[in-house]
Design a protein around this motif. Structure first.
Motif, short mmCIF file in Angstrom:
data_model
loop_
_atom_site.label_atom_id
_atom_site.label_comp_id
_atom_site.label_asym_id
_atom_site.label_seq_id
_atom_site.Cartn_x
_atom_site.Cartn_y
_atom_site.Cartn_z
N GLU A 199 0.83 -1.21 0.00
CA GLU A 199 0.00 0.00 0.00
C GLU A 199 0.86 1.26 0.00
OE1 GLU A 199 -3.22 0.62 -0.33
OE2 GLU A 199 -3.54 -1.51 -0.73
N GLN A 200 1.92 1.25 0.79
CA GLN A 200 2.81 2.42 0.84
C GLN A 200 3.49 2.65 -0.51
OE1 GLN A 200 3.22 4.75 3.29
NE2 GLN A 200 1.46 3.67 4.19
N LEU A 201 3.96 1.57 -1.11
CA LEU A 201 4.61 1.69 -2.42
C LEU A 201 3.63 2.18 -3.48
CD1 LEU A 201 6.77 -1.57 -2.47
CD2 LEU A 201 7.65 0.77 -2.59
N SER A 202 2.39 1.70 -3.41
CA SER A 202 1.40 2.05 -4.43
C SER A 202 1.13 3.55 -4.48
CB SER A 202 0.10 1.28 -4.20
OG SER A 202 -0.54 1.71 -3.02
N LYS A 203 1.37 4.24 -3.36
CA LYS A 203 1.16 5.69 -3.32
C LYS A 203 2.21 6.42 -4.17
CE LYS A 203 -0.90 5.50 1.29
NZ LYS A 203 -0.73 5.86 2.73
N LYS A 204 3.30 5.73 -4.49
CA LYS A 204 4.37 6.32 -5.30
C LYS A 204 4.27 5.91 -6.77
CE LYS A 204 7.51 6.02 -1.33
NZ LYS A 204 8.80 5.47 -0.83
N ASN A 205 3.18 5.26 -7.13
CA ASN A 205 3.00 4.75 -8.49
C ASN A 205 3.19 5.87 -9.52
OD1 ASN A 205 2.23 3.49 -10.84
ND2 ASN A 205 0.23 2.80 -10.09
N PRO A 206 4.22 5.79 -10.37
CA PRO A 206 4.49 6.87 -11.31
C PRO A 206 3.78 6.72 -12.65
CG PRO A 206 6.25 5.27 -11.45
CD PRO A 206 5.27 4.75 -10.42
N PHE A 207 3.03 5.62 -12.82
CA PHE A 207 2.50 5.29 -14.14
C PHE A 207 1.09 5.83 -14.37
CE2 PHE A 207 5.50 1.74 -13.34
CZ PHE A 207 6.34 1.95 -14.41
N THR A 208 0.80 6.05 -15.64
CA THR A 208 -0.56 6.35 -16.09
C THR A 208 -0.91 5.42 -17.24
OG1 THR A 208 0.19 8.03 -17.67
CG2 THR A 208 -0.39 8.79 -15.46
N ILE A 209 -2.21 5.26 -17.46
CA ILE A 209 -2.72 4.51 -18.62
C ILE A 209 -3.74 5.41 -19.31
CG2 ILE A 209 -3.97 2.47 -19.42
CD1 ILE A 209 -2.97 0.98 -16.99
N ASP A 210 -3.45 5.76 -20.54
CA ASP A 210 -4.33 6.66 -21.30
C ASP A 210 -4.63 7.95 -20.53
OD1 ASP A 210 -4.47 4.80 -23.37
OD2 ASP A 210 -6.20 3.78 -22.47
N GLY A 211 -3.62 8.45 -19.83
CA GLY A 211 -3.76 9.72 -19.13
C GLY A 211 -4.34 9.62 -17.74
#
Length: 400
Positions: free
Chosen positions: A357-369
């Protein structure tokens, strides 16, 4: 995700909609005898592609009875040499009495070759590209379509080390029918993956790898690597080949994700990675077992392999990784692919749910904006499956 290669949805209630397959098989030639034996084996083995109730025959122009819904093109190839050229010339006249329409084309690569004249190692991208575009291939597709311009034709890409086809063509027929019932749109890309023979020490590892891919694909079917030994791509209406290319100078091998990255821009695109029967292939010499026999070198139980699959089709975008905004094939900052994969590996190998959960807050990715929260969901599914397998294995007698 939506699918097609067609500009119009299909009516699933329409009776008689046919689905046909052009099997693409590249075959490395070492000797005339070996190539002929392998050809005969593959053409015979393909009779097990369909279940008995789905086998249909027609008569070709010569009056010979052949399977109606399948044709095969075999691309015999190898590194250019005068000796190989002579062998291939003889193989061009090879004939085998079987129930399948087939064509054989021959070509060489390397200095003096037909394709990839600067190659010193097998140029797999060019080998597949030449095979799918050859005139013999397009002629076979034209023959499969016949006068029925509404039929669906799929290129089925398989490898010459196939041991059993394991009814995969019948499985693909069922996948297409199920998808048409959902939304009248057929899959553009589909795979059931591969496994090794059940009598092999490698079988359980190949099965576990495939099940992780299936779990991830249930969240997003483009977060998994579609294996070159078994995947299908829809031929667009009005065409007799797939126009998208296997060739990308900046990527070594990885033929299926290169092609799929381009195919996914079609209208009504849909991808399916299914848990139905896989193809059965020989164990590549480079494969080794690890993790108490649960992993092969390409297993998605390994974080790096799972990350490569999730990142390979160009679904995930991190614009911070590019020198300027643009498509996924834009020039990247040095080392950024490794850092992007590294984040996915961190998610997969998180010690517990709290760390995830902590790592997911740093998710740098997007999909179709949009924020790629679906990536975390897919990784969570893979983690649950992986952790169950590893914990179960630890409890087995002799492992604790």
């Amino acid at each position: 995700m939506a699918s097609a290669g067609s500009k119009r949805p299909r009516d699933p209630s329409a009776q008689g909609l046919k689905v046909k397959f052009l099997i693409n098989i590249p075959l490395k030639v070492n000797s005339e005898d070996d190539a002929q034996k392998r050809c005969r084996y593959l053409l015979d083995a393909l009779s097990e592609g369909f279940k008995e109730e789905e086998i249909k025959f027609i008569k070709d122009k010569s009056g010979k009875e052949v399977l109606e819904d399948i044709a095969v093109v075999i691309g015999m190839n190898g590194k250019h040499s005068p000796e190989l050229v002579q062998i291939l010339k003889k193989l061009e006249t090879f004939r085998y009495d079987c129930k399948i329409k087939y064509s054989i084309i021959t070509y060489t690569w390397g200095i003096g070759g037909t394709i990839a004249q600067d190659a010193t190692e097998p140029p797999y991208q060019h080998i597949r590209e030449h095979l799918k575009n050859d005139g013999a291939t397009t002629k076979l597709v034209e023959g499969l379509r016949g006068n029925d311009r509404s039929c669906l034709v799929y290129f089925s890409f398989v490898d010459s080390d196939t041991i059993r086809f394991n009814f995969i063509l019948s499985e693909y027929l069922q996948i297409v029918k199920e998808e048409l019932k959902k939304d009248s749109i057929p899959p553009t890309v589909m795979s059931t993956g591969y496994e090794f023979h059940r009598g092999s020490d490698y079988h359980i590892a190949s099965w576990l790898d495939r099940m992780v891919r299936v779990a991830v694909a249930e969240v997003n079917p483009l977060f998994v690597y579609y294996p070159e030994p078994n995947f299908c791509v829809l031929v667009p209406d009005g065409l007799n080949t797939i126009k998208e290319s296997f060739i990308h100078k900046g990527r070594r091998n990885m033929e299926s994700p290169i092609l799929i990255t381009r195919v996914k821009t079609r209208a009504n695109f849909k991808a399916v990675f299914s848990d139905r029967n896989p193809i059965i292939i020989a164990i590549p010499a480079r494969f080794t077992l690890s993790g108490q026999g649960l992993k092969t070198g390409q297993s998605t139980l390994d974080g790096m392999n799972l990350a490569k699959g999730a990142y390979s089709q160009g679904v995930l975008t991190n614009y911070q990784t590019f020198n300027k905004e643009g498509p996924n094939e834009s020039p990247k900052k040095p080392g950024i692919t490794g850092r992007n994969r590294g984040f996915i590996i961190q998610l997969y190998n998180a010690k517990n749910e709290q760390e995830l959960e902590q790592l997911s807050k740093k998710n740098p990715f997007t999909i179709d904006g949009n924020d790629a929260t679906i990536l975390v969901n897919a990784i969570r599914e893979a983690r649950e499956y992986k952790n169950f397998i590893l914990e179960f294995n630890e409890k087995l007698p002799g492992n604790n």
